[in-house]
Design a protein around this motif. Sequence first.
Motif, PDB file in Angstrom:
ATOM      1  N   SER A  36       2.377 -29.042 -19.918  1.00 27.04           N
ATOM      2  CA  SER A  36       3.276 -28.980 -21.060  1.00 27.04           C
ATOM      3  C   SER A  36       2.501 -28.612 -22.323  1.00 27.04           C
ATOM      4  O   SER A  36       1.263 -28.602 -22.340  1.00 27.04           O
ATOM      5  CB  SER A  36       3.979 -30.328 -21.257  1.00 27.04           C
ATOM      6  OG  SER A  36       4.738 -30.683 -20.127  1.00 27.04           O
ATOM      7  N   ASN A  49       5.105 -37.530 -24.701  1.00 21.85           N
ATOM      8  CA  ASN A  49       5.088 -38.300 -23.455  1.00 21.85           C
ATOM      9  C   ASN A  49       4.120 -39.477 -23.548  1.00 21.85           C
ATOM     10  O   ASN A  49       4.409 -40.572 -23.056  1.00 21.85           O
ATOM     11  CB  ASN A  49       4.694 -37.391 -22.292  1.00 21.85           C
ATOM     12  CG  ASN A  49       5.714 -36.310 -22.021  1.00 21.85           C
ATOM     13  OD1 ASN A  49       6.908 -36.476 -22.300  1.00 21.85           O
ATOM     14  ND2 ASN A  49       5.273 -35.190 -21.481  1.00 21.85           N
ATOM     15  N   ILE A  96      11.702 -34.702 -17.998  1.00 17.95           N
ATOM     16  CA  ILE A  96      11.403 -33.769 -16.922  1.00 17.95           C
ATOM     17  C   ILE A  96      12.560 -32.797 -16.714  1.00 17.95           C
ATOM     18  O   ILE A  96      12.344 -31.615 -16.405  1.00 17.95           O
ATOM     19  CB  ILE A  96      11.080 -34.541 -15.627  1.00 17.95           C
ATOM     20  CG1 ILE A  96       9.789 -35.356 -15.823  1.00 17.95           C
ATOM     21  CG2 ILE A  96      10.925 -33.588 -14.444  1.00 17.95           C
ATOM     22  CD1 ILE A  96       9.409 -36.202 -14.627  1.00 17.95           C
ATOM     23  N   LYS A 111      12.161 -30.106 -19.194  1.00 17.30           N
ATOM     24  CA  LYS A 111      11.019 -29.258 -18.855  1.00 17.30           C
ATOM     25  C   LYS A 111      11.382 -28.290 -17.739  1.00 17.30           C
ATOM     26  O   LYS A 111      11.032 -27.104 -17.786  1.00 17.30           O
ATOM     27  CB  LYS A 111       9.837 -30.134 -18.431  1.00 17.30           C
ATOM     28  CG  LYS A 111       8.564 -29.345 -18.141  1.00 17.30           C
ATOM     29  CD  LYS A 111       7.400 -30.262 -17.860  1.00 17.30           C
ATOM     30  CE  LYS A 111       6.116 -29.465 -17.636  1.00 17.30           C
ATOM     31  NZ  LYS A 111       4.942 -30.334 -17.414  1.00 17.30           N
ATOM     32  N   SER A 132      14.484 -34.077 -11.044  1.00 21.54           N
ATOM     33  CA  SER A 132      13.983 -35.006 -12.059  1.00 21.54           C
ATOM     34  C   SER A 132      14.026 -36.435 -11.543  1.00 21.54           C
ATOM     35  O   SER A 132      13.060 -37.200 -11.694  1.00 21.54           O
ATOM     36  CB  SER A 132      14.816 -34.886 -13.338  1.00 21.54           C
ATOM     37  OG  SER A 132      14.800 -33.573 -13.846  1.00 21.54           O
ATOM     38  N   ALA A 159       5.124 -35.914 -16.238  1.00 18.72           N
ATOM     39  CA  ALA A 159       5.901 -35.146 -17.217  1.00 18.72           C
ATOM     40  C   ALA A 159       5.038 -34.172 -18.012  1.00 18.72           C
ATOM     41  O   ALA A 159       5.546 -33.158 -18.487  1.00 18.72           O
ATOM     42  CB  ALA A 159       6.604 -36.100 -18.179  1.00 18.72           C
ATOM     43  N   ARG A 166       5.875 -30.424 -12.703  1.00 20.92           N
ATOM     44  CA  ARG A 166       7.326 -30.247 -12.793  1.00 20.92           C
ATOM     45  C   ARG A 166       7.898 -30.102 -11.384  1.00 20.92           C
ATOM     46  O   ARG A 166       7.165 -29.844 -10.427  1.00 20.92           O
ATOM     47  CB  ARG A 166       7.672 -29.012 -13.627  1.00 20.92           C
ATOM     48  CG  ARG A 166       7.144 -27.688 -13.070  1.00 20.92           C
ATOM     49  CD  ARG A 166       7.502 -26.567 -14.024  1.00 20.92           C
ATOM     50  NE  ARG A 166       6.842 -25.316 -13.681  1.00 20.92           N
ATOM     51  CZ  ARG A 166       7.381 -24.352 -12.941  1.00 20.92           C
ATOM     52  NH1 ARG A 166       8.595 -24.508 -12.462  1.00 20.92           N
ATOM     53  NH2 ARG A 166       6.717 -23.237 -12.676  1.00 20.92           N
TER      54      ARG A 166
END
Length: 257
Positions: free
Chosen positions: A124, A132, A165, A168, A200, A253, A257
């Motif tokens: 990320s 996070n 998530i 994302k 997720s 997270a 993913r």
Amino acid sequence: MTSSSFDRFCRTVPRRSVVTCFAASAAGSSNSGGDLNPYEVLGVSPIEGFDVIKAAYTKKRKDAERRGDEATASRLEKAYDKVMMAQLSNRKKGVTFGSFKVSKDIKFADKQPIVPWGPRFSKSSDQDTRINMAISAVFTAWVLIKQNAEYKPLQFLSFVFVYRIFEKLKAFEPPVSPTFTEDGEDPGRGVRMGKRLLRSLALVFGCIAFTSLAYTGLLNLIEFVGGYIPAFLYNNQEPLVTVTSALFLYIMASYYR
């Protein structure tokens, strides 16, 4: 581009004065599959070797992550994936144009991974990583202060990371062409959202289940070897499971993913 290179990849039709570039068709038309031109996004030419394209993508992606520009990072990944799929299609067809060849990095890209539903590495942005971390720190502090809150911190923690998530996965989802019904609805949208939600939930509760099983397995291992279970370990199941889950969810997270 030199005149010799231009003659190599293009031919001119005199009657209509139209220049047809075979390199563009080899790599995929810039306007095909939507309005996303992957070569403009990556800042490369369609006739560049894949190693050059990969280097440009890596550099731009790192710059976007350093700035915390998640939208640009997602756009770069979609463009890179589009180029990879174009090269894979050319490899299957046996199409080559001059120096435009399929990289060994995607030679077996059409093979399914061993665990297709498992976590996939995807870092990320720095901003999302800090968010996070802050979320995990807040819930860790909550359970350490309360000591016994009947797993409420863990429940809220799981819901928050399901949302993180989910968003994302949405950002990294490849572009699709929606199909509308007569009522103007896109039936595929609900399916895509359902798949993101299920993934997720699976990633989040998979982390929690792994942590809980690890805690139970540790106690059973101590008993199996004939040892004495420490009172701290036995009486603090909720804080230990919650804190460890918060750590695993932060990692999941931020880097998967």
